[in-house]
Design a protein around this motif. Structure first.
Motif, PDB file in Angstrom:
ATOM      1  N   LYS A 260      21.711 -43.836  22.294  1.00  0.00           N
ATOM      2  CA  LYS A 260      20.686 -43.217  21.743  1.00  0.00           C
ATOM      3  C   LYS A 260      19.111 -43.724  22.135  1.00  0.00           C
ATOM      4  N   GLU A 261      18.383 -43.265  21.537  1.00  0.00           N
ATOM      5  CA  GLU A 261      16.595 -43.458  21.674  1.00  0.00           C
ATOM      6  C   GLU A 261      15.868 -44.326  19.508  1.00  0.00           C
ATOM      7  N   SER A 262      15.527 -44.754  20.545  1.00  0.00           N
ATOM      8  CA  SER A 262      15.342 -45.720  19.161  1.00  0.00           C
ATOM      9  C   SER A 262      14.011 -46.455  18.910  1.00  0.00           C
ATOM     10  N   ARG A 263      13.620 -46.155  17.850  1.00  0.00           N
ATOM     11  CA  ARG A 263      12.468 -47.686  17.819  1.00  0.00           C
ATOM     12  C   ARG A 263      12.964 -47.955  16.589  1.00  0.00           C
ATOM     13  N   TRP A 264      12.191 -49.072  15.889  1.00  0.00           N
ATOM     14  CA  TRP A 264      12.819 -49.294  14.746  1.00  0.00           C
ATOM     15  C   TRP A 264      11.843 -49.097  13.518  1.00  0.00           C
ATOM     16  N   SER A 265      12.674 -48.840  12.338  1.00  0.00           N
ATOM     17  CA  SER A 265      11.473 -48.638  10.433  1.00  0.00           C
ATOM     18  C   SER A 265      11.393 -49.964  10.044  1.00  0.00           C
ATOM     19  N   VAL A 266      12.531 -50.062   9.586  1.00  0.00           N
ATOM     20  CA  VAL A 266      12.665 -50.644   8.142  1.00  0.00           C
ATOM     21  C   VAL A 266      12.505 -52.601   8.965  1.00  0.00           C
ATOM     22  N   HIS A 267      12.453 -53.002   9.774  1.00  0.00           N
ATOM     23  CA  HIS A 267      12.701 -54.114  10.223  1.00  0.00           C
ATOM     24  C   HIS A 267      11.210 -54.328  10.444  1.00  0.00           C
ATOM     25  N   PRO A 268      10.601 -53.816  11.394  1.00  0.00           N
ATOM     26  CA  PRO A 268       9.537 -53.931  11.245  1.00  0.00           C
ATOM     27  C   PRO A 268       8.590 -54.286  10.204  1.00  0.00           C
ATOM     28  N   MET A 269       8.572 -53.353   9.176  1.00  0.00           N
ATOM     29  CA  MET A 269       8.024 -52.982   7.792  1.00  0.00           C
ATOM     30  C   MET A 269       8.393 -54.668   7.454  1.00  0.00           C
ATOM     31  N   GLU A 270      10.174 -55.047   6.602  1.00  0.00           N
ATOM     32  CA  GLU A 270      10.436 -56.026   6.449  1.00  0.00           C
ATOM     33  C   GLU A 270       9.642 -57.382   7.529  1.00  0.00           C
ATOM     34  N   HIS A 271       9.376 -57.409   8.015  1.00  0.00           N
ATOM     35  CA  HIS A 271       8.909 -58.270   8.906  1.00  0.00           C
ATOM     36  C   HIS A 271       7.661 -59.268   7.889  1.00  0.00           C
ATOM     37  N   GLU A 272       6.956 -57.931   7.962  1.00  0.00           N
ATOM     38  CA  GLU A 272       5.377 -58.273   7.748  1.00  0.00           C
ATOM     39  C   GLU A 272       5.398 -58.697   5.775  1.00  0.00           C
ATOM     40  N   GLU A 356      -1.866 -53.102   2.206  1.00  0.00           N
ATOM     41  CA  GLU A 356      -2.054 -52.540   2.501  1.00  0.00           C
ATOM     42  C   GLU A 356      -2.385 -53.414   4.022  1.00  0.00           C
ATOM     43  N   THR A 357      -2.936 -54.658   3.818  1.00  0.00           N
ATOM     44  CA  THR A 357      -3.187 -55.581   5.076  1.00  0.00           C
ATOM     45  C   THR A 357      -1.849 -55.473   6.037  1.00  0.00           C
ATOM     46  N   MET A 358      -0.533 -55.760   4.871  1.00  0.00           N
ATOM     47  CA  MET A 358       0.657 -55.240   5.543  1.00  0.00           C
ATOM     48  C   MET A 358       1.055 -53.944   6.699  1.00  0.00           C
ATOM     49  N   ALA A 359       0.730 -53.334   5.887  1.00  0.00           N
ATOM     50  CA  ALA A 359       0.970 -52.190   6.376  1.00  0.00           C
ATOM     51  C   ALA A 359       0.288 -51.650   7.502  1.00  0.00           C
ATOM     52  N   LYS A 360      -0.887 -52.044   7.700  1.00  0.00           N
ATOM     53  CA  LYS A 360      -1.432 -51.813   8.898  1.00  0.00           C
ATOM     54  C   LYS A 360      -1.473 -53.247  10.115  1.00  0.00           C
ATOM     55  N   ALA A 361      -0.981 -53.893   9.549  1.00  0.00           N
ATOM     56  CA  ALA A 361      -0.139 -54.948  10.775  1.00  0.00           C
ATOM     57  C   ALA A 361       1.492 -54.431  10.825  1.00  0.00           C
ATOM     58  N   ALA A 362       2.008 -54.056  10.539  1.00  0.00           N
ATOM     59  CA  ALA A 362       3.511 -53.136  10.927  1.00  0.00           C
ATOM     60  C   ALA A 362       2.895 -52.171  11.781  1.00  0.00           C
ATOM     61  N   THR A 363       1.876 -51.574  11.927  1.00  0.00           N
ATOM     62  CA  THR A 363       1.963 -50.931  12.677  1.00  0.00           C
ATOM     63  C   THR A 363       0.436 -50.862  13.713  1.00  0.00           C
ATOM     64  N   ARG A 364       0.269 -52.000  13.987  1.00  0.00           N
ATOM     65  CA  ARG A 364      -0.949 -52.005  14.766  1.00  0.00           C
ATOM     66  C   ARG A 364      -0.086 -52.016  15.903  1.00  0.00           C
ATOM     67  N   LEU A 380       2.530 -47.750   3.936  1.00  0.00           N
ATOM     68  CA  LEU A 380       2.022 -48.163   2.469  1.00  0.00           C
ATOM     69  C   LEU A 380       2.350 -47.262   1.311  1.00  0.00           C
ATOM     70  N   ASN A 381       2.807 -45.849   1.760  1.00  0.00           N
ATOM     71  CA  ASN A 381       3.401 -45.280   0.683  1.00  0.00           C
ATOM     72  C   ASN A 381       4.413 -45.348   0.330  1.00  0.00           C
ATOM     73  N   ILE A 382       5.410 -46.033   1.384  1.00  0.00           N
ATOM     74  CA  ILE A 382       7.071 -46.919   0.902  1.00  0.00           C
ATOM     75  C   ILE A 382       6.624 -47.711   0.417  1.00  0.00           C
ATOM     76  N   PHE A 383       5.601 -49.190   1.167  1.00  0.00           N
ATOM     77  CA  PHE A 383       5.271 -50.194   0.111  1.00  0.00           C
ATOM     78  C   PHE A 383       5.245 -50.263  -1.477  1.00  0.00           C
ATOM     79  N   LYS A 384       4.658 -48.923  -1.532  1.00  0.00           N
ATOM     80  CA  LYS A 384       4.360 -49.003  -3.188  1.00  0.00           C
ATOM     81  C   LYS A 384       5.580 -48.538  -4.172  1.00  0.00           C
ATOM     82  N   ALA A 385       5.986 -47.515  -3.288  1.00  0.00           N
ATOM     83  CA  ALA A 385       6.980 -46.962  -4.341  1.00  0.00           C
ATOM     84  C   ALA A 385       7.800 -48.088  -4.461  1.00  0.00           C
ATOM     85  N   ALA A 386       8.227 -49.458  -3.567  1.00  0.00           N
ATOM     86  CA  ALA A 386       9.391 -49.760  -3.476  1.00  0.00           C
ATOM     87  C   ALA A 386       8.520 -51.183  -4.814  1.00  0.00           C
TER      88      ALA A 386
END
Lengths: 387, 387
Positions: A260-272, A356-364, A380-386
């Motif tokens: 499967k092709e994969s590039r992770w999403s939630v882990h890199p967000m959480e790492h921030e 915002e800082t963390m959202a930018k860092a997660a996608t650097r 950032l939208n997901i962070f705000k929702a959470a």
């Protein structure tokens, strides 16, 4: 299904009493051991004394690196490398959860790297070789006991980053479910969420036709759902601990991701979150996951959520697709709540200030995920929702 | 869950075009190769010429052992060992299905055994070492490409017996689903049944609490049900061929059996049919399986059949247990029929004459199975039911 190269050479000694194999296994690879562990829980539950007794009675010399943090620090890695070099250590023995094992992996690789060890976290391609590692697992969560990856935190730069190399795969790991009997409720819950999150990162994918992988993934998810709460309520339930422990290894040893092709999403967000607030990794994953699911579920991705809802949660397949998908996400959230996982960032002391800082860092390094790619605004939208 | 020692070191190169890795992989282990194959289908579908071209263009010398039978004979093993010794061969390359791979494994082990090679089939404990093996798989069925076992037939004694040793595990296997595009319908069906039967042998077990293993097993069964018929109808359907191929390896590489007590039932029964009548293994398994299920289903074992019916066949769990179990067996039978598997021994030329002899032979080392142990009278009853 995508092409893949499968290699899972780590041997697993699974079950109560398997610690007996430790001396003969170590002797296959080395004679001078670095024992790596965390905050001392292994001294309370008797694992430490058992290991020391086995090493001593088999004339295996060892040195100790203790105090490895739950989000293991590059400072511990530096200390470990120094100890190895000063004492010509030729084998590394982490006793603990993913933190001790991850730290050991980067020590093992850093030993052969002449520069500053943070370099090989920033750029795994610099890793050429690693000392042999054998792990004694005491927490079902990260899957590090059976794979090549490691996540290390640099508190100076607020960075928590993954690295890895095939040479860092443990030669063997000893998985005795009774060693997890003393894991507290909240860590049992966080570990269960971590296992599920590893599955989700590969399960929700844009790759078509990886049927067998998806069914295998659902097996692991069902196992977590079956036993997560039970292990919290009955910490000495061997069946629950054993199933969670084996699930933790299978969730991230490659089996579910190959093809499967994969590039992770939630882990890199959480790492921030962990890097900035040092929160428990599994808790951060548990908070973010349902909001991430809600955010990425759309016309393109809905079928994966329907599959998930029907196969994992047993939702009636005759229902409307959107209803199934929403119910599946709701059930995920309810399950995490049943594990006493908080459902808002504010509950773990995270406010709006650094989102915002963390959202930018997660996608650097670019957008997250392939299933539904996320740029920094999405994160950032997901962070705000959470919040 | 029982204790287990997990070791699956075989590397897998999976997907279309992976044959390109062959020369570099061989060169890790040897320079003089024995190419082992069957009746020549690999010459028709182009695999043979591709392999030969790669070997020649990389200056890898090779010798050939062709004509390995579907139930591989000890006579082929003897020939192979002689070829290896005469030519100082140091690597064995089966190209085919389980027959070529099984034959290669016993050649590899027999090379280091000074006595008569049939000895190491009769008594695997005599195996000390084996030449390295790399397999190119052209049939999804036996799982031999990723495990330590081999089944060899001695036509002089009407014996078809399993042997094995960790040293016989292939170093690598190349799984290109397009290589199975030319597998005829009946072989595709037999292979699918073989995969399912491997799962059944471990799935229906008296071990309690092996939850994760049972869910993983169901994943493989569902994959066979999803794609078996499709692969027959659309032989060049990559998705179907890929899922079946990967399922075949996962069904018998240890993953589903680790942690469970198992002693097989249907395979040893079928081995007698093959040994006496030389029928296709998967066909024999397909005939016997439903009758075996009916015979062993009782008050003690019914829960396993209910689990199977609900999780694999999606039968409503609210139904009566006995009804679910019976429906599950019926669905199994219907599925095999949909694959054009005969449902009676007489259809493959097996009459009453040797049933008693074969029933005794199947149980010569003791009763079969732990789930519901079968003595020779039980086996005879199942054979008679299947007539």
């Amino acid at each position: 299904m995508k092409n893949f190269n499968y290699s899972i050479p780590t041997e697993i000694f699974f079950g109560e009493g398997q610690i007996k194999v430790l001396p003969e296994q170590i002797k296959k690879y080395g004679t001078k051991v670095l024992l790596v562990y965390g905050g001392g829980s292994i001294k309370k539950n008797g694992v430490y004394s058992k290991v020391v007794e086995l090493l001593n009675s088999n004339d295996i010399k060892f040195w100790e690196l203790s105090g490895v943090d739950p989000n293991p620090r590059i400072t511990s890695v530096r200390k470990g490398i120094q100890l190895c070099r000063e004492n010509n250590i030729d084998f590394i023995l982490p006793v603990g959860g993913g933190s001790s094992i991850d730290c050991s992996k980067v020590i093992a690789a850093g030993y052969y790297y002449e520069g500053e060890p943070w370099d090989i976290v920033l750029d795994p391609s610099k890793i050429r070789n690693a000392l042999p590692i054998g792990a004694i697992l005491t927490l079902a969560a990260t899957g590090s006991e059976m794979n090549a990856g490691a996540v290390i935190t640099n508190m100076d730069t607020n960075e928590k980053l993954g690295t890895g190399n095939p040479s860092m795969k443990p030669k063997f790991s000893i998985l005795d479910p009774t060693y997890t009997f003393t894991v507290p409720k909240n860590q049992t819950a966080a570990g269960t969420v971590d296992i599920m999150s590893h599955v989700f990162e590969n399960y929700f994918s844009s790759t078509k036709g990886a049927y067998v992988q998806n069914r295998l993934s659902e097996s692991i998810l069902k196992t977590c759902i079956q036993y997560g709460k039970l292990a919290m309520e009955e910490p000495e339930n061997y069946e629950a601990r054993a199933n969670l422990m084996w699930a933790s290894s299978l969730a991230l040893n490659g089996l579910l991701g190959y093809g499967k092709e994969s590039r992770w999403s939630v882990h890199p967000m959480e790492h921030e979150l962990s890097a900035y607030y040092d929160i428990t990794h599994g808790v951060g994953l548990g908070i973010l996951t349902p909001y991430w699911m809600e955010y990425v579920m759309n016309e393109t991705t809905i079928d994966s959520f329907v599959e998930y809802g029907v196969n994992v949660w047993g939702i009636n397949p005759d229902k409307d697709k959107l209803q199934i998908a929403k119910e599946a996400i709701e059930k995920t959230k309810e399950f995490f709540i049943s594990l006493d996982i908080p459902m808002h960032l504010e509950e773990v002391g995270i406010g709006e200030e650094k989102l915002e800082t963390m959202a930018k860092a997660a996608t650097r390094h670019g957008s997250l995920g392939l299933f539904r790619p996320l740029d920094s605004q999405d994160v950032l939208n997901i962070f705000k929702a959470a919040l």
